[in-house]
Design a protein around this motif. Structure first.
Motif, PDB file in Angstrom:
ATOM      1  N   ILE A 197       0.840  -1.191   0.000  1.00  0.00           N
ATOM      2  CA  ILE A 197       0.000   0.000   0.000  1.00  0.00           C
ATOM      3  C   ILE A 197       0.872   1.237   0.000  1.00  0.00           C
ATOM      4  O   ILE A 197       1.982   1.243   0.535  1.00  0.00           O
ATOM      5  CB  ILE A 197      -0.964   0.018   1.204  1.00  0.00           C
ATOM      6  N   ALA A 198       0.361   2.294  -0.612  1.00  0.00           N
ATOM      7  CA  ALA A 198       1.106   3.548  -0.691  1.00  0.00           C
ATOM      8  C   ALA A 198       0.127   4.684  -0.959  1.00  0.00           C
ATOM      9  O   ALA A 198      -0.983   4.455  -1.462  1.00  0.00           O
ATOM     10  CB  ALA A 198       2.160   3.491  -1.788  1.00  0.00           C
ATOM     11  N   THR A 206      -3.514   0.269  -3.581  1.00  0.00           N
ATOM     12  CA  THR A 206      -3.335  -1.065  -3.010  1.00  0.00           C
ATOM     13  C   THR A 206      -3.016  -2.060  -4.124  1.00  0.00           C
ATOM     14  O   THR A 206      -3.789  -2.200  -5.079  1.00  0.00           O
ATOM     15  CB  THR A 206      -4.598  -1.541  -2.281  1.00  0.00           C
ATOM     16  N   LEU A 207      -1.886  -2.725  -4.012  1.00  0.00           N
ATOM     17  CA  LEU A 207      -1.543  -3.841  -4.892  1.00  0.00           C
ATOM     18  C   LEU A 207      -1.603  -5.122  -4.076  1.00  0.00           C
ATOM     19  O   LEU A 207      -1.020  -5.192  -2.992  1.00  0.00           O
ATOM     20  CB  LEU A 207      -0.144  -3.678  -5.493  1.00  0.00           C
ATOM     21  N   ILE A 208      -2.308  -6.117  -4.580  1.00  0.00           N
ATOM     22  CA  ILE A 208      -2.378  -7.430  -3.932  1.00  0.00           C
ATOM     23  C   ILE A 208      -1.980  -8.489  -4.950  1.00  0.00           C
ATOM     24  O   ILE A 208      -2.508  -8.513  -6.061  1.00  0.00           O
ATOM     25  CB  ILE A 208      -3.777  -7.722  -3.384  1.00  0.00           C
ATOM     26  N   VAL A 209      -1.033  -9.327  -4.569  1.00  0.00           N
ATOM     27  CA  VAL A 209      -0.626 -10.441  -5.417  1.00  0.00           C
ATOM     28  C   VAL A 209      -0.652 -11.703  -4.563  1.00  0.00           C
ATOM     29  O   VAL A 209      -0.123 -11.724  -3.452  1.00  0.00           O
ATOM     30  CB  VAL A 209       0.768 -10.204  -6.039  1.00  0.00           C
ATOM     31  N   GLY A 210      -1.295 -12.754  -5.058  1.00  0.00           N
ATOM     32  CA  GLY A 210      -1.450 -13.927  -4.204  1.00  0.00           C
ATOM     33  C   GLY A 210      -1.739 -15.196  -4.971  1.00  0.00           C
ATOM     34  O   GLY A 210      -1.786 -15.229  -6.203  1.00  0.00           O
ATOM     35  N   ALA A 211      -1.972 -16.256  -4.193  1.00  0.00           N
ATOM     36  CA  ALA A 211      -2.240 -17.586  -4.735  1.00  0.00           C
ATOM     37  C   ALA A 211      -2.949 -18.402  -3.663  1.00  0.00           C
ATOM     38  O   ALA A 211      -3.072 -17.969  -2.508  1.00  0.00           O
ATOM     39  CB  ALA A 211      -0.939 -18.271  -5.151  1.00  0.00           C
ATOM     40  N   VAL A 212      -3.400 -19.583  -4.032  1.00  0.00           N
ATOM     41  CA  VAL A 212      -3.964 -20.472  -3.029  1.00  0.00           C
ATOM     42  C   VAL A 212      -2.848 -20.874  -2.061  1.00  0.00           C
ATOM     43  O   VAL A 212      -1.681 -21.014  -2.464  1.00  0.00           O
ATOM     44  CB  VAL A 212      -4.610 -21.707  -3.677  1.00  0.00           C
ATOM     45  N   GLU A 213      -3.193 -21.080  -0.808  1.00  0.00           N
ATOM     46  CA  GLU A 213      -2.157 -21.304   0.211  1.00  0.00           C
ATOM     47  C   GLU A 213      -1.340 -22.569  -0.051  1.00  0.00           C
ATOM     48  O   GLU A 213      -0.132 -22.604   0.232  1.00  0.00           O
ATOM     49  CB  GLU A 213      -2.794 -21.382   1.602  1.00  0.00           C
TER      50      GLU A 213
END
Length: 235
Positions: A197-198, A206-213
């Motif tokens: 976040i900035a 807000t930048l969100i980068v993800g995957a399944v756990e």
């Protein structure tokens, strides 16, 4: 720094009240996992400000990743793009980041840009922003106070149990960024993500980068590169 899901309780009542006042519901909409077809570029219930942005967003889709070739390249994009990554640069909205070169652009509800793995669609990055009168992310408070509140009250749905694994602050060219690594677990599904976040240009990004756990150990380092690459551009 490792913070368990129980650590949210150490935020002082005074600080918590302050953050709530700064980050009221109209300023920080919850993260959503709804994607629309390629012909739909914004939500039907978008606010007037979102509508005006969505009207011009189709012009950016498909060319955003090429912007770096159409504008004078900075030292970052001339020298620091890792192998197997590409740069997304939005000079109009004032931000940039890199993403895996085999990902494709897609439409993510209420977000300004998004890319996903071709085969694993839940493995993706997306960016959104909203107006704010704040000048810097530090105006919201220190990272160890702001991040737990955001993860618990903004990123997590009511049926999800949030756990924070790491929080970091970095400074680039006088601009400050908070990044958090966290897991959101529910009865049937768990996801792991980085969020950066900035604040700049009168906007909260807000930048969100993800995957399944279950895939997190295999892709974590790859996705951390994306989270750390997010930068604000002056507009």
């Amino acid at each position: 720094m490792v913070v368990s899901s129980c650590s949210f309780t150490w935020i002082s009542p005074c600080l918590s009240h302050k953050i709530k006042n700064l980050l009221h519901s109209n300023d920080l909409p919850r993260n959503t996992a709804t994607s629309y077809s390629k012909n739909i570029f914004c939500a039907m219930d978008a606010t007037s400000s979102e509508e005006s942005h969505c009207q011009r967003r189709p012009l950016l889709l498909g060319i955003g990743a090429l912007t770096v070739n159409l504008q004078p390249t900075t030292s970052l994009f001339a020298q620091e793009i890792p192998n197997k990554y590409r740069a997304f640069v939005d000079y109009t909205d004032g931000y940039s980041y890199i993403y895996p070169s085999d990902w494709k652009e897609f439409d993510f509800r209420a977000h300004d840009s998004a890319f996903k793995d071709v085969l694993l669609q839940l493995q993706n990055v997306r960016v959104r922003f909203i107006p704010t009168e704040k000048k810097d992310i530090r105006d919201l408070g220190p990272v160890e106070e702001v991040i737990p509140y955001l993860v618990k009250h903004r990123f997590a749905a009511p049926n999800q149990r949030p756990t924070i694994y790491d929080m970091q602050e970095r400074s680039v060219d006088g601009k400050h960024y908070y990044t958090v690594e966290y897991v959101l677990a529910s009865q049937n599904y768990s996801s792991a993500s980085f969020a950066t976040i900035a604040i700049g240009n009168g906007r909260y990004y807000t930048l969100i980068v993800g995957a399944v756990e279950r895939r997190w150990k295999r892709v974590r380092d790859k996705l951390k590169v994306v989270a750390d690459s997010f930068k604000l551009l002056d507009i």
